[in-house]
Design a protein around this motif. Structure first.
Motif, mmCIF file in Angstrom:
data_model
loop_
_atom_site.group_PDB
_atom_site.id
_atom_site.type_symbol
_atom_site.label_atom_id
_atom_site.label_comp_id
_atom_site.label_asym_id
_atom_site.label_seq_id
_atom_site.Cartn_x
_atom_site.Cartn_y
_atom_site.Cartn_z
ATOM 1 N N LYS A 202 0.828 -1.209 0.000
ATOM 2 C CA LYS A 202 0.000 0.000 0.000
ATOM 3 C C LYS A 202 0.864 1.262 0.000
ATOM 4 C CE LYS A 202 -3.727 2.242 2.624
ATOM 5 N NZ LYS A 202 -4.611 2.120 3.825
ATOM 6 N N ALA A 203 1.942 1.244 0.792
ATOM 7 C CA ALA A 203 2.840 2.404 0.860
ATOM 8 C C ALA A 203 3.528 2.630 -0.479
ATOM 9 C CB ALA A 203 3.867 2.208 1.972
ATOM 10 N N LEU A 204 3.916 1.561 -1.148
ATOM 11 C CA LEU A 204 4.535 1.703 -2.467
ATOM 12 C C LEU A 204 3.545 2.277 -3.477
ATOM 13 C CD1 LEU A 204 6.560 -1.645 -2.696
ATOM 14 C CD2 LEU A 204 7.527 0.664 -2.604
ATOM 15 N N ALA A 205 2.303 1.856 -3.379
ATOM 16 C CA ALA A 205 1.285 2.328 -4.320
ATOM 17 C C ALA A 205 1.099 3.835 -4.231
ATOM 18 C CB ALA A 205 -0.034 1.606 -4.071
ATOM 19 N N THR A 206 1.286 4.406 -3.048
ATOM 20 C CA THR A 206 1.148 5.865 -2.917
ATOM 21 C C THR A 206 2.267 6.599 -3.665
ATOM 22 O OG1 THR A 206 2.451 6.022 -0.868
ATOM 23 C CG2 THR A 206 0.082 5.587 -0.641
ATOM 24 N N LYS A 207 3.336 5.873 -3.983
ATOM 25 C CA LYS A 207 4.453 6.430 -4.755
ATOM 26 C C LYS A 207 4.368 6.000 -6.226
ATOM 27 C CE LYS A 207 6.592 7.990 -1.018
ATOM 28 N NZ LYS A 207 6.790 9.446 -0.758
ATOM 29 N N GLN A 208 3.213 5.447 -6.616
ATOM 30 C CA GLN A 208 3.016 4.900 -7.965
ATOM 31 C C GLN A 208 4.029 3.799 -8.279
ATOM 32 O OE1 GLN A 208 2.957 8.642 -7.741
ATOM 33 N NE2 GLN A 208 0.857 8.073 -7.170
ATOM 34 N N LEU A 209 4.309 2.990 -7.268
ATOM 35 C CA LEU A 209 5.230 1.872 -7.416
ATOM 36 C C LEU A 209 4.546 0.575 -7.017
ATOM 37 C CD1 LEU A 209 8.395 3.437 -5.708
ATOM 38 C CD2 LEU A 209 8.048 3.135 -8.172
ATOM 39 N N GLN A 210 5.067 -0.511 -7.486
ATOM 40 C CA GLN A 210 4.650 -1.823 -7.031
ATOM 41 C C GLN A 210 5.889 -2.699 -6.896
ATOM 42 O OE1 GLN A 210 1.933 -3.480 -9.875
ATOM 43 N NE2 GLN A 210 3.354 -3.359 -11.589
ATOM 44 N N PRO A 211 5.854 -3.699 -6.029
ATOM 45 C CA PRO A 211 7.047 -4.527 -5.856
ATOM 46 C C PRO A 211 7.397 -5.270 -7.144
ATOM 47 C CG PRO A 211 5.152 -5.457 -4.693
ATOM 48 C CD PRO A 211 4.748 -4.097 -5.142
ATOM 49 N N VAL A 212 8.695 -5.371 -7.400
ATOM 50 C CA VAL A 212 9.119 -6.112 -8.593
ATOM 51 C C VAL A 212 9.081 -7.613 -8.336
ATOM 52 C CG1 VAL A 212 10.544 -4.212 -9.438
ATOM 53 C CG2 VAL A 212 11.584 -5.976 -7.962
ATOM 54 N N TYR A 213 9.057 -7.981 -7.045
ATOM 55 C CA TYR A 213 8.975 -9.398 -6.689
ATOM 56 C C TYR A 213 8.419 -9.510 -5.277
ATOM 57 C CZ TYR A 213 10.279 -14.120 -5.300
ATOM 58 O OH TYR A 213 10.233 -15.408 -4.847
ATOM 59 N N VAL A 214 7.573 -10.524 -5.043
ATOM 60 C CA VAL A 214 7.063 -10.830 -3.709
ATOM 61 C C VAL A 214 7.320 -12.311 -3.436
ATOM 62 C CG1 VAL A 214 5.027 -11.037 -2.230
ATOM 63 C CG2 VAL A 214 5.273 -9.056 -3.744
ATOM 64 N N GLY A 215 8.018 -12.590 -2.357
ATOM 65 C CA GLY A 215 8.281 -13.967 -1.947
ATOM 66 C C GLY A 215 7.688 -14.233 -0.579
ATOM 67 N N ARG A 216 7.004 -15.354 -0.438
ATOM 68 C CA ARG A 216 6.426 -15.750 0.852
ATOM 69 C C ARG A 216 7.119 -17.018 1.344
ATOM 70 N NH1 ARG A 216 1.590 -13.651 1.975
ATOM 71 N NH2 ARG A 216 2.344 -13.968 4.101
ATOM 72 N N PHE A 217 7.222 -17.152 2.658
ATOM 73 C CA PHE A 217 7.903 -18.323 3.196
ATOM 74 C C PHE A 217 7.359 -18.651 4.578
ATOM 75 C CE2 PHE A 217 10.350 -14.476 4.024
ATOM 76 C CZ PHE A 217 10.511 -14.505 5.406
ATOM 77 N N ASP A 218 7.541 -19.892 4.984
ATOM 78 C CA ASP A 218 7.144 -20.340 6.315
ATOM 79 C C ASP A 218 8.226 -19.965 7.328
ATOM 80 O OD1 ASP A 218 4.712 -21.682 5.549
ATOM 81 O OD2 ASP A 218 5.965 -23.263 4.678
ATOM 82 N N THR A 219 7.810 -19.714 8.555
ATOM 83 C CA THR A 219 8.799 -19.477 9.605
ATOM 84 C C THR A 219 9.583 -20.765 9.840
ATOM 85 O OG1 THR A 219 7.133 -19.971 11.287
ATOM 86 C CG2 THR A 219 7.480 -17.656 10.732
ATOM 87 N N GLY A 220 10.838 -20.607 10.210
ATOM 88 C CA GLY A 220 11.695 -21.760 10.441
ATOM 89 C C GLY A 220 12.505 -22.171 9.229
ATOM 90 N N VAL A 221 12.259 -21.531 8.097
ATOM 91 C CA VAL A 221 12.987 -21.883 6.878
ATOM 92 C C VAL A 221 14.476 -21.559 7.044
ATOM 93 C CG1 VAL A 221 12.605 -19.642 5.764
ATOM 94 C CG2 VAL A 221 12.962 -21.666 4.358
ATOM 95 N N LYS A 222 15.319 -22.414 6.515
ATOM 96 C CA LYS A 222 16.773 -22.243 6.660
ATOM 97 C C LYS A 222 17.452 -21.760 5.374
ATOM 98 C CE LYS A 222 16.540 -23.933 10.847
ATOM 99 N NZ LYS A 222 16.656 -23.030 12.015
ATOM 100 N N ASP A 223 16.719 -21.786 4.274
ATOM 101 C CA ASP A 223 17.317 -21.411 2.999
ATOM 102 C C ASP A 223 16.285 -20.665 2.159
ATOM 103 O OD1 ASP A 223 18.793 -21.157 0.686
ATOM 104 O OD2 ASP A 223 18.579 -23.269 0.085
#
Length: 402
Positions: A191-212
């Motif tokens: 939402k904060a990026l959108a106010t700057k007319q920007l969007q993320p170039v990449y979004v990654g999601r992960f589970d907690t506890g991940v090691k890599d």
């Protein structure tokens, strides 16, 4: 120090008045009980214990000055272990115990599962650590018994976004965990990026506890990201930093306040250098209030370094704010609605460590921290300092809510 003398004078007046009541010396005063809940063991204890210590320090000072009208104040302490189900059970116990109010929660997911308990019981809860935006948005403000003295992610995310855009870092990769905290943070950053007319170039999601997180980092790198915005509360922040280092991908890592936690600073070591994050309090002796707090904390706990200074300072201030509210109740009615009204209508200014709280809460606003109270922290030589010299200068004057 001046603040403590004011509190002592206020309490002493109450003690004198209480002593004049018939039968005042007939029995030992019954302690006034306040709930204190947080992750004092388990994966989030790195900031749960500083919260606990900051709260205990404030309570010691208040009791040394006379407590509540001559009655000692005591905490009913519950360890939620960062587990939502455990937190729910302990929240129910606190309400059943009849505490006059509760201070607590470091984890957004744990807090969210317990909010109904306090709201339905009309028992005030003040959150000094958890920052997930939904916490104080779940109920209509006028009806809500949920208060907060930490900086919600809805102001942390825009604060950091404003800074990185000013630096020219506009190709943002967001790596967020799948907890309620990560989910809310992702929404706030986007939402904060959108106010700057920007969007993320990449979004990654992960589970907690991940090691890599190499696959996610490689994908962000391929997308042309020139900054990584991480949103997780645990050691995964360090996994991201070390992963960037292993890839020899020299882009900055930014985020909310968990980048100031030991999980990141100690876990990432030199890979953490240069990281930027939002802060309400940096543990440097920039003014009299902070010198007094840091000295007292270090003396009491025999340490030269607070693991998570923000957690300790915010909890310390929260205990004083709740005590001030209770002391303003003149008719002896310490019911939940009465304490809620006292928090919403503070009788005097509290000169705190993190902020000067003139009117931290109101009927329509349950968040004490506004964006002008934030500063940008920078990891330098394994510790968090001010990112900008002008912030160090500005920090000489504790900010008020805007």
């Amino acid at each position: 120090m001046k603040q403590r003398w004011k509190l002592q004078a206020l309490i002493c007046l109450g003690v004198i008045a209480l002593a004049c009541l018939p039968g005042a010396h007939a029995q030992t005063p019954k302690p006034l009980r306040i709930g204190l809940i947080g992750p004092f063991s388990g994966p989030s204890s790195d900031f749960g214990n500083p919260m606990l210590n900051g709260a205990k320090l404030a309570l010691d000072e208040i009791n040394a000055a006379g407590g509540y009208l001559g009655r000692p104040i005591e905490f009913v302490i519950k360890d939620d272990t960062a587990n939502p189900d455990v937190g729910l059970q302990h929240s129910q116990e606190l309400v059943q115990d009849g505490v006059v109010g509760t201070i607590g929660f470091c984890n957004t997911g744990v807090a969210m599962k317990s909010l109904d308990v306090f709201q339905q019981a009309r028992s005030p809860l003040i959150v000094p650590c958890a920052t997930g935006t939904p916490i104080t948005a779940k109920y209509p403000a006028a009806e809500s018994y949920i208060f907060r003295t930490s900086a919600r992610d809805a102001i942390q995310a825009p604060f950091v976004v404003n800074d990185i855009v000013a630096r020219g870092w506009t190709k943002v990769a967001i790596l967020a965990d799948k907890t309620a905290y990560g989910e809310g943070g992702l929404a706030d950053v986007t939402k904060a990026l959108a106010t700057k007319q920007l969007q993320p170039v990449y979004v990654g999601r992960f589970d907690t506890g991940v090691k890599d997180l190499q696959p996610e980092l490689k994908a962000a790198q391929a997308a042309g990201a020139n900054v990584v915005f991480s949103y997780t509360v645990g050691p995964e922040n360090a996994v991201i930093a070390k992963g960037r280092q292993a890839l020899k991908w020299n882009v900055p890592q930014v985020g909310a306040w968990p980048l100031s936690f030991p999980f990141f600073l100690d876990g990432a070591k030199d890979a953490a250098e240069g990281a930027l994050m939002a802060q309400t309090f940096i543990a440097e002796p920039s003014n009299e209030r902070r010198i007094s707090f840091l000295t007292a904390y270090n003396r009491k706990y025999g340490t030269r370094k607070i693991a998570v200074p923000m957690a300790a300072a915010q909890a310390y201030d929260t205990v004083y704010l709740l005590t001030y509210a209770i002391l303003s109740i003149r008719n002896g009615d310490l019911s939940g609605p009465s304490v809620k009204n006292a928090l919403e209508n503070p009788p005097r200014v509290y000169y705190g460590v993190t902020a000067t709280h003139e009117r931290p809460f109101s009927k329509d606003d349950k968040d004490a921290i506004t964006s002008n109270m934030l500063v940008m922290g920078l990891v330098k030589n394994g510790a968090v300092t001010f990112a900008y010299p002008e912030d160090r200068t500005r920090n000489l004057f504790v900010q008020r809510k805007q």
